[in-house]
Design a protein around this motif. Sequence first.
Motif: not given
Length: 215
Positions: A156-185
């Motif tokens: 969905v978008g970024l949530a800070g350093d090495r963090l991004c917001r991810v939608r799983i079904g109807l739920t949105e969670v914050v996950a760590t990431t190695v590289q900032p992903p592109t929204p809607r990926t």
Amino acid sequence: MTAAANVGFALRRLSLGKSERRRRALEMLERVGLAHLADQYPTRLSGGQQQRVALARALVAGMPLLLCDEPLSNLDTHLREQIRVEIATLSRDSGATVIYITHDQQEAFALADQLAVINEGRICQMAPPEDVYWHPADPFVAQFTGLSGHLTGTVVGLAGDRLCRVRIGLTEVVATTVQPPTPRTQVSLLLRPDSLSICSSERTDGILYGMVRDT
């Protein structure tokens, strides 16, 4: 050659007297729990005991660089923990650099100042243990550190350093990431079981809904 003589053999390059070599050999055998077998020959020792004699011989010489290739593989759990502490203490006290090869994640994280995870001859990641644990560089390293389970979601978008917001079904969670992903990926999420907890369905933040099938 007895166990004590075997360990003392590593001290010959130091031009020590025979009595001093034996004293140091006995001291090191004590640290690996074999002082009572100092005068026994290899044929009277078990495989694990022979391995500890070899480890004592390597440690007693005080070399600046020590290569340990699965040194605790034939030992039981109690001895593994005891000798692991001795290796860490002796290397720290002597200032020696130890290259320690193991398939045991617990040993790796307990002993390492710098941890290198190798897959098919390639270093996937080399960093302090806490960085490898919390910020694995790729799926192989993630699974090595205990991440398991597999969920697919959309960024969905970024949530800070090495963090991004991810939608799983109807739920949105914050996950760590190695590289900032592109929204809607579309991305895959790996879960660390000890970071999950069961809670009431009244909460709405970071919740994944499911049904208990077995206890």
